[in-house]
Scaffold this motif. Structure first.
Motif, PDB file in Angstrom:
ATOM      1  N   SER A   1      58.491  -5.346 125.297  1.00  0.00           N
ATOM      2  CA  SER A   1      57.242  -5.748 124.627  1.00  0.00           C
ATOM      3  C   SER A   1      57.464  -5.471 123.145  1.00  0.00           C
ATOM      4  O   SER A   1      57.298  -4.305 122.695  1.00  0.00           O
ATOM      5  N   PRO A   2      57.886  -6.466 122.369  1.00  0.00           N
ATOM      6  CA  PRO A   2      58.311  -6.197 120.993  1.00  0.00           C
ATOM      7  C   PRO A   2      57.202  -5.645 120.096  1.00  0.00           C
ATOM      8  O   PRO A   2      57.493  -4.994 119.091  1.00  0.00           O
ATOM      9  N   ASN A   3      55.946  -5.859 120.450  1.00  0.00           N
ATOM     10  CA  ASN A   3      54.854  -5.336 119.636  1.00  0.00           C
ATOM     11  C   ASN A   3      54.557  -3.862 119.932  1.00  0.00           C
ATOM     12  O   ASN A   3      53.761  -3.241 119.204  1.00  0.00           O
ATOM     13  N   ALA A   4      55.173  -3.362 120.996  1.00  0.00           N
ATOM     14  CA  ALA A   4      54.987  -1.938 121.350  1.00  0.00           C
ATOM     15  C   ALA A   4      56.309  -1.368 121.802  1.00  0.00           C
ATOM     16  O   ALA A   4      56.620  -1.284 122.993  1.00  0.00           O
ATOM     17  N   VAL A   5      57.157  -0.966 120.844  1.00  0.00           N
ATOM     18  CA  VAL A   5      58.482  -0.457 121.130  1.00  0.00           C
ATOM     19  C   VAL A   5      58.364   0.974 121.631  1.00  0.00           C
ATOM     20  O   VAL A   5      57.653   1.793 121.048  1.00  0.00           O
ATOM     21  N   VAL A   6      59.107   1.257 122.679  1.00  0.00           N
ATOM     22  CA  VAL A   6      59.128   2.614 123.245  1.00  0.00           C
ATOM     23  C   VAL A   6      60.517   3.176 123.068  1.00  0.00           C
ATOM     24  O   VAL A   6      61.517   2.564 123.494  1.00  0.00           O
ATOM     25  N   MET A   7      60.599   4.374 122.444  1.00  0.00           N
ATOM     26  CA  MET A   7      61.873   5.063 122.228  1.00  0.00           C
ATOM     27  C   MET A   7      61.824   6.427 122.880  1.00  0.00           C
ATOM     28  O   MET A   7      60.842   7.172 122.710  1.00  0.00           O
ATOM     29  N   ARG A   8      62.829   6.768 123.656  1.00  0.00           N
ATOM     30  CA  ARG A   8      62.858   8.061 124.352  1.00  0.00           C
ATOM     31  C   ARG A   8      64.034   8.882 123.855  1.00  0.00           C
ATOM     32  O   ARG A   8      65.091   8.365 123.562  1.00  0.00           O
ATOM     33  N   VAL A  16      68.580   9.115 120.369  1.00  0.00           N
ATOM     34  CA  VAL A  16      67.678   8.389 121.280  1.00  0.00           C
ATOM     35  C   VAL A  16      68.452   8.052 122.536  1.00  0.00           C
ATOM     36  O   VAL A  16      69.612   7.608 122.466  1.00  0.00           O
ATOM     37  N   SER A  17      67.824   8.197 123.660  1.00  0.00           N
ATOM     38  CA  SER A  17      68.466   7.862 124.935  1.00  0.00           C
ATOM     39  C   SER A  17      68.216   6.420 125.344  1.00  0.00           C
ATOM     40  O   SER A  17      69.042   5.821 126.040  1.00  0.00           O
ATOM     41  N   SER A  18      67.106   5.832 124.894  1.00  0.00           N
ATOM     42  CA  SER A  18      66.799   4.432 125.260  1.00  0.00           C
ATOM     43  C   SER A  18      65.793   3.836 124.260  1.00  0.00           C
ATOM     44  O   SER A  18      64.951   4.543 123.709  1.00  0.00           O
ATOM     45  N   TYR A  19      65.958   2.505 124.101  1.00  0.00           N
ATOM     46  CA  TYR A  19      65.011   1.694 123.331  1.00  0.00           C
ATOM     47  C   TYR A  19      64.446   0.649 124.290  1.00  0.00           C
ATOM     48  O   TYR A  19      65.211  -0.099 124.910  1.00  0.00           O
ATOM     49  N   GLU A  52      70.730   3.214 126.149  1.00  0.00           N
ATOM     50  CA  GLU A  52      70.355   1.967 126.816  1.00  0.00           C
ATOM     51  C   GLU A  52      69.269   1.246 126.010  1.00  0.00           C
ATOM     52  O   GLU A  52      68.413   1.894 125.398  1.00  0.00           O
ATOM     53  N   VAL A  53      69.346  -0.101 126.090  1.00  0.00           N
ATOM     54  CA  VAL A  53      68.326  -0.961 125.458  1.00  0.00           C
ATOM     55  C   VAL A  53      67.745  -1.829 126.548  1.00  0.00           C
ATOM     56  O   VAL A  53      68.448  -2.681 127.124  1.00  0.00           O
ATOM     57  N   VAL A  54      66.471  -1.582 126.863  1.00  0.00           N
ATOM     58  CA  VAL A  54      65.772  -2.388 127.866  1.00  0.00           C
ATOM     59  C   VAL A  54      65.227  -3.629 127.169  1.00  0.00           C
ATOM     60  O   VAL A  54      64.327  -3.532 126.324  1.00  0.00           O
ATOM     61  N   TRP A  55      65.773  -4.756 127.544  1.00  0.00           N
ATOM     62  CA  TRP A  55      65.433  -6.016 126.850  1.00  0.00           C
ATOM     63  C   TRP A  55      64.389  -6.820 127.620  1.00  0.00           C
ATOM     64  O   TRP A  55      63.592  -7.528 127.018  1.00  0.00           O
ATOM     65  N   GLY A  56      64.440  -6.809 128.863  1.00  0.00           N
ATOM     66  CA  GLY A  56      63.541  -7.635 129.653  1.00  0.00           C
ATOM     67  C   GLY A  56      64.102  -9.037 129.794  1.00  0.00           C
ATOM     68  O   GLY A  56      65.303  -9.237 130.035  1.00  0.00           O
ATOM     69  N   ASN A  57      63.240 -10.044 129.651  1.00  0.00           N
ATOM     70  CA  ASN A  57      63.711 -11.442 129.749  1.00  0.00           C
ATOM     71  C   ASN A  57      64.230 -11.927 128.399  1.00  0.00           C
ATOM     72  O   ASN A  57      64.169 -11.213 127.389  1.00  0.00           O
TER      73      ASN A  57
END
Length: 368
Positions: free
Chosen positions: A361-368, A354-357, A326-331
């Motif tokens: 917040s493009p300046n703080a990417v979180v990858m799980r 990776v299970s999700s990106y 999954e890719v969490v994009w937001g708005n």
């Protein structure tokens, strides 16, 4: 000394010929007048007396101061006798005067003496007019050349414009071929066959409204332009709609573009296109956000997306097929920047590990 006597009744009743100007008298007329009246002895004496004391034709002598006024001559006073002149035989009288002493003879003598006639005057006038025309032409040669140059240029320009218009609207520039370019999903040959009604029409007279009516029947056509290629080709440049995914309905899966235009409907999801699940359906804010995110993705990432969901315009989520990442994009804000950050993250850590990106917040990417 003898004084002139009264004029006889016969001569008094005879009309006196009109006097002619002294200038016009010729030598021949004077000779004929003298020969017509021969002087007598009495007239010679009278002439001598008149020469000494003054004849009746002369003005009277001035009277001394204080002398009584001289009485005016009466109407019955006798006039001096003028010699009678007879008209020579065979010559008609001119203007009541004896023949040979009229103005016609004098004019001929003057003209003959001067050597100038009417023809000479006319010739001189014509020569003067020719000289004036030559001077006018000499001083206006540059102006006439300039006018001639302007006239020739305008005539050539007018002829060129008329010839171009006439040729453009004639069968010489009629449409013999319709070419459709810019299609990928749409069959170009099918569109060309539908536009066959424009064949034989002069290129300037191609009906754009008729072309539009034909292309409206093809949902994949987003926009088009017409291009004339003389002498006989009409080019139709088509921009196709870009489908972003399919929406499930009771009729099946309808392929739509970012504007929500239905392109096709199939019972199964069309391959190569993600399935869209947007709250509110086509025309909602969630659907608009999904469309903006999908068009900002690079081509290699777009091909991996199998599902797109959004309950609002601020929680767009993408699903990558194969791994289910999954890719969490937001708005949809800063979608282009988020796409660059996602591409770098996927390069650093591929989706299979990776299970999700989370790039909301493009300046703080979180990858799980």
């Amino acid at each position: 000394m003898r004084r002139p006597g009264p004029i006889p009744a016969e001569e008094a009743a005879r009309p006196e010929p009109a006097r002619r100007p002294a200038r016009g008298r010729s030598a021949d007329a004077s000779a004929s007048r003298v020969s017509a009246a021969e002087p007598t002895a009495e007239s010679a004496d009278d002439a001598a007396v008149d020469e000494l004391f003054g004849g009746p034709d002369l003005l009277p002598a001035p009277r001394p101061l204080g002398s009584p006024a001289r009485p005016a001559p009466s109407a019955t006073a006798t006039a001096p006798t003028r010699p009678r002149v007879d008209t020579p035989a065979g010559r008609p009288a001119v203007d009541g005067r004896p023949g040979g002493i009229g103005p016609a003879a004098d004019d001929d003598d003057d003209s003959a003496a001067d050597g100038i006639g009417v023809r000479d005057v006319w010739a001189a006038a014509r020569a003067r007019r020719r000289a004036l025309r030559a001077e006018v032409r000499r001083f206006t040669v540059r102006q006439r050349r300039r006018r001639l140059l302007w006239g020739v240029s305008l005539a050539a320009l007018l002829l060129l414009v008329l010839g171009t218009i006439g040729a453009a609207y004639s069968p010489l520039f009629a449409v013999d071929k319709v070419s459709v370019v810019g299609t990928s999903s749409l069959d170009a040959a099918t569109v060309e066959t539908a536009l066959a009604g424009q064949l034989g029409t002069p290129l300037p007279l191609v009906d754009s409204s008729a072309v539009k009516a034909v292309l409206v029947a093809f949902p994949l056509v987003e926009s088009y332009t017409l291009e004339a290629r003389p002498p006989h080709e009409l080019v139709v440049r088509i921009v196709e709609r870009t489908p972003i995914g399919s929406i499930q309905s009771s009729a099946g899966y309808t392929l739509v573009d970012a504007a929500g235009v239905a392109l096709s409907t199939t019972p199964e999801p069309p391959p190569g296109h993600p399935v869209i699940d947007a709250a509110g359906g086509v025309g909602s804010d969630a659907f608009d956000a999904v469309g903006t995110v999908f068009r900002s993705l690079p081509a290699d990432i777009r091909a991996q997306v199998t599902d797109m969901t959004a309950t609002t315009a601020n929680d767009v989520t993408l699903t990558l097929g194969g791994t289910g990442t999954e890719v969490v994009w937001g708005n949809a804000d800063d979608s282009a920047y988020k796409a660059v950050v996602l591409a770098k993250a996927m390069t650093a850590r591929p989706p299979d590990g990776v299970s999700s990106y989370d790039v909301s917040s493009p300046n703080a990417v979180v990858m799980r």
